[in-house]
Design an enzyme around this catalytic site. Structure first.
Site, PDB file in Angstrom:
ATOM      1  N   GLN A 281      -6.285  -1.375   1.894  1.00  0.00           N
ATOM      2  CA  GLN A 281      -5.814  -1.250   2.834  1.00  0.00           C
ATOM      3  C   GLN A 281      -7.055  -0.855   3.519  1.00  0.00           C
ATOM      4  O   GLN A 281      -7.669   1.164   3.423  1.00  0.00           O
ATOM      5  CB  GLN A 281      -4.689  -0.664   2.959  1.00  0.00           C
ATOM      6  CG  GLN A 281      -3.836  -0.741   4.371  1.00  0.00           C
ATOM      7  CD  GLN A 281      -3.257   0.392   4.469  1.00  0.00           C
ATOM      8  OE1 GLN A 281      -2.719   1.049   4.331  1.00  0.00           O
ATOM      9  NE2 GLN A 281      -1.982  -0.227   3.992  1.00  0.00           N
TER      10      GLN A 281
ATOM     11  N   PRO B 180       0.830  -1.069  -0.199  1.00  0.00           N
ATOM     12  CA  PRO B 180      -0.146  -0.363   0.134  1.00  0.00           C
ATOM     13  C   PRO B 180       1.299   1.186   0.191  1.00  0.00           C
ATOM     14  O   PRO B 180       1.508   1.526   0.600  1.00  0.00           O
ATOM     15  CB  PRO B 180      -0.785  -0.026   1.495  1.00  0.00           C
ATOM     16  CG  PRO B 180       0.038  -1.162   1.961  1.00  0.00           C
ATOM     17  CD  PRO B 180       0.831  -2.001   1.169  1.00  0.00           C
TER      18      PRO B 180
ATOM     19  N   ARG C 289      -1.652  -5.301   8.884  1.00  0.00           N
ATOM     20  CA  ARG C 289       0.158  -4.718   8.482  1.00  0.00           C
ATOM     21  C   ARG C 289       0.208  -4.205   9.776  1.00  0.00           C
ATOM     22  O   ARG C 289      -0.140  -2.933  10.538  1.00  0.00           O
ATOM     23  CB  ARG C 289       0.058  -3.627   7.077  1.00  0.00           C
ATOM     24  CG  ARG C 289       1.545  -3.922   6.854  1.00  0.00           C
ATOM     25  CD  ARG C 289       1.500  -2.620   5.761  1.00  0.00           C
ATOM     26  NE  ARG C 289       2.408  -2.507   5.341  1.00  0.00           N
ATOM     27  CZ  ARG C 289       2.692  -1.411   4.571  1.00  0.00           C
ATOM     28  NH1 ARG C 289       2.411  -0.260   5.013  1.00  0.00           N
ATOM     29  NH2 ARG C 289       4.156  -1.179   4.073  1.00  0.00           N
TER      30      ARG C 289
ATOM     31  N   TYR D 278      -0.651   5.375  12.615  1.00  0.00           N
ATOM     32  CA  TYR D 278      -1.992   5.752  12.629  1.00  0.00           C
ATOM     33  C   TYR D 278      -2.556   4.774  13.588  1.00  0.00           C
ATOM     34  O   TYR D 278      -2.157   4.220  14.952  1.00  0.00           O
ATOM     35  CB  TYR D 278      -2.817   5.262  11.094  1.00  0.00           C
ATOM     36  CG  TYR D 278      -2.033   5.852  10.393  1.00  0.00           C
ATOM     37  CD1 TYR D 278      -2.063   7.229   9.583  1.00  0.00           C
ATOM     38  CD2 TYR D 278      -0.986   5.069   9.402  1.00  0.00           C
ATOM     39  CE1 TYR D 278      -1.615   7.509   8.725  1.00  0.00           C
ATOM     40  CE2 TYR D 278       0.038   5.798   8.987  1.00  0.00           C
ATOM     41  CZ  TYR D 278      -0.339   7.127   8.178  1.00  0.00           C
ATOM     42  OH  TYR D 278       0.262   8.186   7.332  1.00  0.00           O
TER      43      TYR D 278
ATOM     44  N   GLY E 193       6.972  -1.965  -2.728  1.00  0.00           N
ATOM     45  CA  GLY E 193       6.522  -0.848  -2.282  1.00  0.00           C
ATOM     46  C   GLY E 193       6.687   0.165  -3.468  1.00  0.00           C
ATOM     47  O   GLY E 193       6.667  -0.040  -4.675  1.00  0.00           O
TER      48      GLY E 193
END
Length: 358
Positions: free
Chosen positions: A99, A24, A225, A178, A313
């Site tokens: 995600q 992501p 994740r 987060y 990524g």
């Protein structure tokens, strides 16, 4: 050792043609109201040869939005807008997970219209993007204990919408500072209720989110994740080995599709977590936004150490045909960093496949 290009059975029902996962990555190309666009459909379809695509972070609620320009999965219009993306990926032979990312304190009232929330009233470190430019993160409002189930449900509700929109599954963003990561933290989470203090309490929110999502859409469609020991946005884990071992032990009871680990701690700790986690493991072998990007050597190293799938990524940004370039040892193009977050199609869907010359 399994080959990077051998097939893999994920979650009991999804066969991946190779072990390459598109990680992501935020691209901030959604509309102002969080709708996916035709350009987003093109972008993901171009990369459908990946064994699995995991989309950029998708907010499960308005208050969960971190940056402007990011997509959502909390309205009917947003759900419908994603169908063009999932259809395009599937028509091109791919598989795609959404995600689900709640920003928590990594947000700003200019973006959402709300004061950000978090486990405690502790501001994150650094500037966050807002419609008027980068600004320091404000002090979030600490969630009351009775409010936490609402935010747990937001992940599960977004997962239901993702499946309705045609996604093959979802990845819970428990990494990179987060909301889930904030609850796991020993400095962003200063709570004294059952969600704070001890390791057992600090992993509770992550486990409840995973359990609710697995109940909503099935464990085989649910991954998570994690960034053990990562210091993103000022989040600290004083005890990454103990914390993440305890977390994976609890998550193992849920039989999730996978755990996706970032190489944000030492290899010894990551190997301990590989031994702890009995299911499918995705490893992102290089530090996100670090000085190097994942290549064939790093991928083969972690397959040899026991990873099942390898997440790439930045290499996917300028190389929509990354799988073929890795397979045939072709040179990789370099992405133009100035286009990462500027919007528009340039530096997004304009990178070509490798051009062979006579």
């Amino acid at each position: 050792m399994p080959s990077l290009f051998s097939s893999f059975r994920l979650g009991g029902g999804l066969t991946l043609p190779n072990r390459i996962v598109m990680a992501p990555m935020s691209r901030v190309r959604a509309t102002a109201d969080g709708l996916a666009t035709p350009s987003m459909a093109t972008y993901y379809a171009q990369r459908a040869t990946a064994g699995l695509i995991v989309t950029e972070g998708v907010q499960p609620s308005r208050i969960g939005q971190s940056n402007p320009g990011t997509p959502g999965l909390h309205t009917d219009e947003q759900t419908e807008s994603w169908r063009q993306v999932t259809d395009a990926v599937h028509v091109n032979g791919g598989r795609v997970f959404a995600q689900i990312m709640h920003g928590g304190r990594v947000s700003h009232p200019e973006t959402t219209g709300f004061q950000p929330v978090g486990p405690s009233a502790v501001a994150g470190e650094g500037n966050v993007f807002t419609p008027s430019g980068p600004q320091p993160m404000p002090v979030p409002r600490a969630l009351a204990t009775h409010e936490i189930p609402e935010h747990v449900r937001s992940y599960a509700d977004a997962a239901r919408r993702a499946v309705d929109a045609g996604f093959d599954g979802v990845e819970l963003h428990g990494a990179n500072g987060y909301l889930i990561s904030q609850f796991l933290s020993s400095n962003a989470n200063l709570r004294e209720d059952r969600y704070g203090g001890s390791v057992t309490n600090r992993i509770r929110f992550a486990v409840e989110v995973a359990a609710a999502t697995a109940e909503a859409v099935g464990a085989a469609r649910t991954g998570i994740r994690l960034s053990p020991g990562g210091g993103f946005w000022g989040v600290t884990e004083d005890d990454p080995a103990e914390l993440n071992t305890a977390l994976l032990t609890e998550l193992a009871r849920l039989d999730l599709a996978y755990v996706h680990l970032e190489a944000t701690t030492d290899e010894e700790t990551l190997l301990l977590l590989r031994k702890t986690w009995p299911g499918t493991l995705i490893v992102n072998p290089t530090m996100p936004l670090g000085p190097t990007q994942t290549g064939r050597a790093e991928a083969d190293h972690w397959l040899d150490l026991g990873a099942d799938l390898i997440a790439f990524g930045r290499a996917f940004l300028a190389n929509p045909d990354l799988v073929e370039r890795l397979r045939t040892d072709l040179p990789l193009a370099t992405a133009d960093e100035s286009t990462y977050y500027q919007g528009g199609d340039a530096g997004y869907i304009t990178y070509p496949a490798y051009q062979h010359t006579a």
